[in-house]
Every structure is written in C-alpha cells, then in structure tokens.
Design a protein around this motif. Structure first.
Motif, short mmCIF file in Angstrom:
data_model
loop_
_atom_site.label_atom_id
_atom_site.label_comp_id
_atom_site.label_asym_id
_atom_site.label_seq_id
_atom_site.Cartn_x
_atom_site.Cartn_y
_atom_site.Cartn_z
N ALA A 167 0.68 -1.27 -0.05
CA ALA A 167 -0.08 -0.05 0.00
C ALA A 167 0.92 1.29 0.02
O ALA A 167 0.57 2.27 -0.65
N ASP A 168 1.95 1.18 0.58
CA ASP A 168 2.87 2.30 0.83
C ASP A 168 3.37 2.48 -0.62
O ASP A 168 3.70 3.76 -1.04
N LEU A 169 3.71 1.65 -1.28
CA LEU A 169 4.41 1.82 -2.71
C LEU A 169 3.27 2.32 -3.73
O LEU A 169 3.75 3.24 -4.51
N LEU A 170 2.10 1.85 -3.46
CA LEU A 170 0.91 2.49 -4.32
C LEU A 170 0.30 3.73 -3.78
O LEU A 170 -0.34 4.27 -4.58
N ASP A 171 0.76 4.14 -2.60
CA ASP A 171 0.01 5.69 -2.22
C ASP A 171 0.13 6.60 -3.33
O ASP A 171 -1.13 7.39 -3.41
N PRO A 172 1.39 6.95 -3.95
CA PRO A 172 1.37 7.90 -4.70
C PRO A 172 0.43 7.85 -6.11
O PRO A 172 -0.02 8.82 -6.46
N LEU A 173 0.10 6.87 -6.33
CA LEU A 173 -0.83 6.53 -7.43
C LEU A 173 -2.58 6.49 -7.00
O LEU A 173 -3.27 6.98 -7.67
N CYS A 174 -2.72 5.67 -6.01
CA CYS A 174 -3.86 5.43 -5.67
C CYS A 174 -4.56 6.21 -4.22
O CYS A 174 -5.69 6.00 -4.23
N HIS A 175 -3.57 6.64 -3.46
CA HIS A 175 -4.00 7.78 -2.26
C HIS A 175 -4.68 6.63 -1.36
O HIS A 175 -4.56 5.96 -0.93
N ASP A 176 -6.16 7.11 -1.22
CA ASP A 176 -7.01 6.66 0.02
C ASP A 176 -7.35 5.13 -0.55
O ASP A 176 -7.53 4.28 0.27
N SER A 177 -7.15 4.71 -1.73
CA SER A 177 -7.48 3.51 -2.09
C SER A 177 -6.27 2.51 -2.35
O SER A 177 -6.37 1.53 -2.98
N ALA A 178 -5.26 2.80 -1.72
CA ALA A 178 -3.75 2.55 -2.03
C ALA A 178 -3.98 0.83 -1.44
O ALA A 178 -3.32 0.02 -2.08
N THR A 179 -4.81 0.49 -0.35
CA THR A 179 -4.55 -0.68 0.26
C THR A 179 -5.38 -1.60 -0.54
O THR A 179 -5.10 -2.63 -0.83
N ALA A 180 -6.68 -0.94 -1.20
CA ALA A 180 -7.57 -1.88 -1.85
C ALA A 180 -6.69 -2.25 -3.06
O ALA A 180 -6.53 -3.32 -3.81
N ALA A 181 -5.95 -1.41 -3.66
CA ALA A 181 -5.12 -1.75 -5.00
C ALA A 181 -3.94 -2.63 -4.73
O ALA A 181 -3.51 -3.57 -5.40
N ALA A 182 -3.30 -2.59 -3.26
CA ALA A 182 -2.40 -3.52 -2.87
C ALA A 182 -3.23 -4.84 -2.71
O ALA A 182 -2.23 -5.94 -3.06
#
Length: 256
Positions: free
Chosen positions: A15-30
């Motif tokens: 989620a931390d890696l994806l946070d710049p792209l997905c912001h609040d939905s980074a964990t879902a993207a993870a």
C-alpha cells in the motif's frame, strides 16, 4: 498469530508503494496487486493444468470406449482409466492444484480483514477504504448506509456487474468446450449417462456465478481478492483456449 502480522506488514508495504498513485484506495490496490502476484506464482501449475486438459481431450474417444466396454464393471473401468492416464502421463487432478494453492492466501486475507486486532494491537487496516467504503465492511452494511445506489452501494454494484460479465463469458466458453469435446460422463448399462450426472454437467458451468454470493457476504477486501482472481482465471482460460484453437484450425486447414 505471527503469520497474520507478517501478512499485514506485506499488505501495508504494498500500500505504501502504491500510495502516490492510488491515495486513499492504496490498500485496495495492494490487495489487487497481491492477488496478481499469487496468480503469477501458480501460473506454471495453471499452464500444466491446461496441458493436462488438452491431453484429456485427446483421450476422450478412448475414455468413452472404455466406459462403454466396462459399463457393467466399475472396478474394471477404474483400473482401465488409471492405466490409460498413467500411460499418457495425465493426472485427472492437475486442474485442482492452482485453486488449492491459493486457499492459504485467501484465508489469510479474510482473517486479516475480519480481525479487530493483530498481535494485541488494533487492526488499523480495517479503517482503509476503497472509494470511501471500508475494506472490512460488507454489502449489507453498505445497503444500510445508503441503499443499493448510494456511494457505498455503487462500489458493490460495480463488483457485481464485473463478476456477472466474467461469469457469463466463462459460461459461454465452457459450453462451447463441452459441445466440442462431447460428453465424458460414465455410462450406465444402457449406454446412457448415469442418472443425475446429466443434470450435474448442466449445473457445474453455473458455479462461476457463485462469486456473486462471495462478493455479497465477504469483507470487501476478501471480495476484491475473489473478483480479481476470478477475472484473472477467465482471461487466462481465454488465452489458453485461443492458443489451443489456433493449432487445431491450422491442422483442419492442412487436412482440407
């Protein structure tokens, strides 16, 4: 549970890696990325299962002949089928391995987003969201919050539509495959399929629609895993089926 803490750290790192792209939905993207990684790990087994399926399709006429020959002697039929599979190095259970090896990852994810605490500490992941919908929440909670067309309900509606589209495509492809390969059901003494098995073959292709129930009852995080894995499976089968058809089409053209 130590494994749950390690898994939580893995999801949080993704989620931390994806946070710049997905912001609040980074964990879902993870979770989606994690599911894809799991599917990549079992891809060699999926390819082996596809090769086994093609081998079993080539053996279909011999299997049908054996079932007709030994229809009054189930034990002899089983011995003959075992010998045939061994001779051609085909395992009837090879197609189950990819699904079985995914179960630990799914159960870890389900437990992670169903537990209020991890290692004695509050589970912070339960507060993470997908478009504002908690990953630890369920469909009935979304309905209570805003109804089927409220903001949370629309997230689930999108998942339902995706699952329905994938299941419909899988159903059509399965029926085409069954029509092409012909019936492989055990025959009774009159040469017809044993009672009840014909209905079973009609029901089995509909099993993909059970994913709709999973989305409705599982935590949203686990539902994302199921939807991602199901979609991956449908695309994977479509690619493998297309690769199987191409040589068959070339062979038919050469024969003509």
């Amino acid at each position: 549970m130590a494994s749950l803490s390690v898994f939580a750290d893995l999801v949080a790192s993704l989620a931390d890696l994806l946070d710049p792209l997905c912001h609040d939905s980074a964990t879902a993207a993870a979770i989606v990325v994690f599911t894809a990684l799991v599917r990549l790990l079992v891809l060699p087994l999926s390819l082996a299962a596809a090769r086994g399926q093609r081998a079993r399709a080539r053996l279909a006429p011999q299997i049908a002949a054996l079932r007709t020959k030994h229809r009054k002697d189930p034990a002899a039929l089983q011995r003959a089928l075992t010998a045939l599979h061994a001779e051609h190095q085909v395992s009837p259970l090879s197609g189950c391995l990819p699904s079985l090896l995914q179960l630990p990852a799914f159960f870890l994810l389900y437990h992670l987003f169903s537990s209020g605490s991890i290692g004695g500490e509050p589970n912070a992941l339960l507060g993470h969201t997908l478009l504002g919908v908690p990953l630890g929440g369920r469909w009935h909670e979304a309905l209570a919050e805003g109804g089927p067309f409220g903001a949370p309900g629309l997230v689930y509606l999108a998942l339902f539509l995706l699952v329905a589209a994938v299941a419909t495509a899988s159903l059509r492809r399965t029926r085409r495959g069954m029509a092409a390969s012909g019936p492989l059901l055990p025959a009774g003494e009159d040469g017809r399929p044993a009672p009840g098995l014909g209905a079973l073959t009609r029901v089995l292709p509909l099993m993909s629609f059970l994913t709709l129930i999973s989305v409705a009852v599982l935590p949203l995080a686990a539902a994302l895993y199921v939807v991602t894995s199901t979609t991956w499976s449908a695309v994977e089968r479509a690619v493998l089926y297309r690769e199987r058809e191409q040589p068959e089409a070339r062979a038919e053209g050469a024969a003509a």
